[in-house]
Motif scaffolding. Structure first.
Motif, PDB file in Angstrom:
ATOM      1  N   LEU A 216       0.841  -1.188   0.000  1.00  0.00           N
ATOM      2  CA  LEU A 216       0.000   0.000   0.000  1.00  0.00           C
ATOM      3  C   LEU A 216       0.878   1.241   0.000  1.00  0.00           C
ATOM      4  N   SER A 217       0.627   2.133  -0.944  1.00  0.00           N
ATOM      5  CA  SER A 217       1.422   3.360  -1.068  1.00  0.00           C
ATOM      6  C   SER A 217       1.226   4.287   0.118  1.00  0.00           C
ATOM      7  N   HIS A 218       2.205   5.174   0.301  1.00  0.00           N
ATOM      8  CA  HIS A 218       2.092   6.279   1.264  1.00  0.00           C
ATOM      9  C   HIS A 218       1.672   5.793   2.646  1.00  0.00           C
ATOM     10  N   ALA A 219       2.368   4.764   3.133  1.00  0.00           N
ATOM     11  CA  ALA A 219       2.094   4.224   4.477  1.00  0.00           C
ATOM     12  C   ALA A 219       0.669   3.718   4.616  1.00  0.00           C
ATOM     13  N   GLY A 220       0.045   3.356   3.497  1.00  0.00           N
ATOM     14  CA  GLY A 220      -1.295   2.790   3.557  1.00  0.00           C
ATOM     15  C   GLY A 220      -2.411   3.797   3.645  1.00  0.00           C
ATOM     16  N   GLY A 221      -2.117   5.061   3.315  1.00  0.00           N
ATOM     17  CA  GLY A 221      -3.164   6.074   3.454  1.00  0.00           C
ATOM     18  C   GLY A 221      -3.552   6.232   4.911  1.00  0.00           C
ATOM     19  N   PHE A 222      -4.825   6.018   5.216  1.00  0.00           N
ATOM     20  CA  PHE A 222      -5.310   6.125   6.593  1.00  0.00           C
ATOM     21  C   PHE A 222      -5.387   4.775   7.289  1.00  0.00           C
ATOM     22  N   VAL A 223      -4.901   3.706   6.637  1.00  0.00           N
ATOM     23  CA  VAL A 223      -5.099   2.361   7.183  1.00  0.00           C
ATOM     24  C   VAL A 223      -4.514   2.182   8.582  1.00  0.00           C
ATOM     25  N   PRO A 224      -3.228   2.506   8.830  1.00  0.00           N
ATOM     26  CA  PRO A 224      -2.735   2.286  10.191  1.00  0.00           C
ATOM     27  C   PRO A 224      -3.521   3.059  11.241  1.00  0.00           C
TER      28      PRO A 224
ATOM     29  N   LEU B  87       5.240   8.206  10.808  1.00  0.00           N
ATOM     30  CA  LEU B  87       6.103   7.033  10.857  1.00  0.00           C
ATOM     31  C   LEU B  87       5.905   6.207  12.131  1.00  0.00           C
ATOM     32  N   PRO B  88       5.819   6.810  13.317  1.00  0.00           N
ATOM     33  CA  PRO B  88       5.595   5.981  14.509  1.00  0.00           C
ATOM     34  C   PRO B  88       4.289   5.191  14.446  1.00  0.00           C
ATOM     35  N   THR B  89       3.238   5.794  13.866  1.00  0.00           N
ATOM     36  CA  THR B  89       1.970   5.080  13.732  1.00  0.00           C
ATOM     37  C   THR B  89       2.125   3.883  12.808  1.00  0.00           C
ATOM     38  N   LEU B  90       2.804   4.082  11.678  1.00  0.00           N
ATOM     39  CA  LEU B  90       3.010   2.985  10.739  1.00  0.00           C
ATOM     40  C   LEU B  90       3.814   1.860  11.379  1.00  0.00           C
ATOM     41  N   LEU B  91       4.914   2.204  12.043  1.00  0.00           N
ATOM     42  CA  LEU B  91       5.772   1.184  12.634  1.00  0.00           C
ATOM     43  C   LEU B  91       5.083   0.456  13.780  1.00  0.00           C
ATOM     44  N   ALA B  92       4.191   1.152  14.467  1.00  0.00           N
ATOM     45  CA  ALA B  92       3.446   0.505  15.550  1.00  0.00           C
ATOM     46  C   ALA B  92       2.412  -0.477  15.013  1.00  0.00           C
TER      47      ALA B  92
END
Length: 344
Positions: free
Chosen positions: A205-213, A254-259
């Motif tokens: 998913l592009s761009h860290a998944g949009g709003f997914v995380p 980035l912290p939200t994505l990595l979490a």
């Protein structure tokens, strides 16, 4: 002196001259609210050297072939784009990989072109726009495409497109609508069980998944109530996606994505040339300055992509600029990025 990270960039675009000309004939001069930027292999390599990128896996951004009304013309354009991409990768061994373009929303023609690109041209995966002419990934009638991609254990790069609705004045689509578009596609893919029915497909998913995380738990509850499933099972499906860091390695995102993401599922992305050079530097610096341990940073920069694309493992293509050029411009990039990413 810090080592050059030898990144693998899974979110980089190309704009061949013939493609730009075809878009111009249709009155299309922008994508996502941004004017089509200049592109050529030499400028791509300069940017890659600046960011410490060894290999860029290129793709065609929106609108792909979906702007053509005639299905036969769309299929022909997809073939031309894929032949061009294959030649680019062959003529710059180790520096470029590529995702194939397919003529969605025609799932049957897309399956045929995906098979050709993967088996005859050596594509590293397939680009699928989140929606093509208003038809979203995960909608009914796409099984022929999913079956083909599953048979070839394909990597699918999900990239946003303009929403199937007029943009809101003052809000460029790339700034917010693109994130929603990716999120919509991810929602439908999970809701309709595509990742479970076709488990060999690996979706990025592009761009860290949009709003997914950020909204994953909320969406999981909604899907669970609709489908009679456990929210935790649905959440597992969302966490099975891969993600890139394009325009997303900020102190907030980035912290939200990595979490949220599973270990090994986050990979470097630049979004060049639609993201200008200063923006690429700004977000790459955000990744470098995040308090990741050295091994985790190396995995995001390169290792996780090597696992998906083994042919790039262990290569060491020469860089023409090295870290000096990269370091010298980072501070200026941080000052300029917010001005330069505005639509023109």
């Amino acid at each position: 002196m810090a080592a050059i990270p030898r990144r693998i960039d899974v979110h980089q675009h190309l704009i061949p001259a013939f493609y730009r000309d075809l878009l111009a004939k249709e009155g299309i001069a922008e994508a996502g609210g941004r004017a089509l930027p200049d592109w050529n292999p030499e400028s791509a390599l300069e940017l890659m050297d600046l960011l410490g990128t060894e290999t860029g896996i290129v793709s065609v951004s929106t609108p792909g072939a979906a702007f053509l009304d005639d299905p036969a013309e769309a299929a022909h354009l997809a073939r031309r784009l894929n032949d061009f991409s294959a030649d680019l990768a062959e003529s710059h061994a180790g520096r470029f990989g590529w995702f194939a373009t397919v003529p969605m929303p025609d799932a049957v023609a897309s399956a045929a072109e995906a098979r050709r690109a993967l088996t005859e041209l050596g594509a590293d995966g397939v680009t699928l726009l989140a929606n093509s002419r208003g038809t979203y990934l995960g909608a009914e009638g796409q099984d022929s495409l999913w079956q083909t991609l599953d048979e070839h254990a394909a990597v699918v790069f999900v990239h946003p497109a303009d929403l199937p609705a007029p943009p809101v004045e003052g809000i460029p689509p790339f700034a917010a609508d693109f994130l929603l578009d990716t999120t919509r596609a991810a929602y439908l893919l999970v809701r309709n069980g595509i990742p479970r029915r076709y488990p060999n497909i690996r979706f990025i998913l592009s761009h860290a998944g949009g709003f997914v995380p950020y909204s994953s738990h909320r969406m999981a509850v909604a899907i669970a109530a609709d489908a009679g499933r456990s929210p935790l099972d649905v959440l597992d499906d969302f966490r099975d996606f891969y993600f890139d860091t394009a325009l997303s390695s900020s102190p907030a995102a980035l912290p939200t994505l990595l979490a949220f993401a599973r270990p090994g599922r986050v990979m470097f992305g630049s979004d060049w040339p639609f993201a200008p050079t200063a923006a690429g530097q700004y977000f790459a610096n955000g990744l470098d300055s995040h308090p990741l341990d050295a091994e985790s940073l190396k995995a995001v920069d390169r290792g996780n992509a090597e696992a998906l694309f083994p042919r790039f493992g262990g290569t060491s293509a020469p860089s023409r600029s090295g870290s000096g050029l990269r370091k010298s411009a980072q501070r200026a990039a941080a000052r300029l990025v917010f001005k330069l990413v505005q639509p023109t």
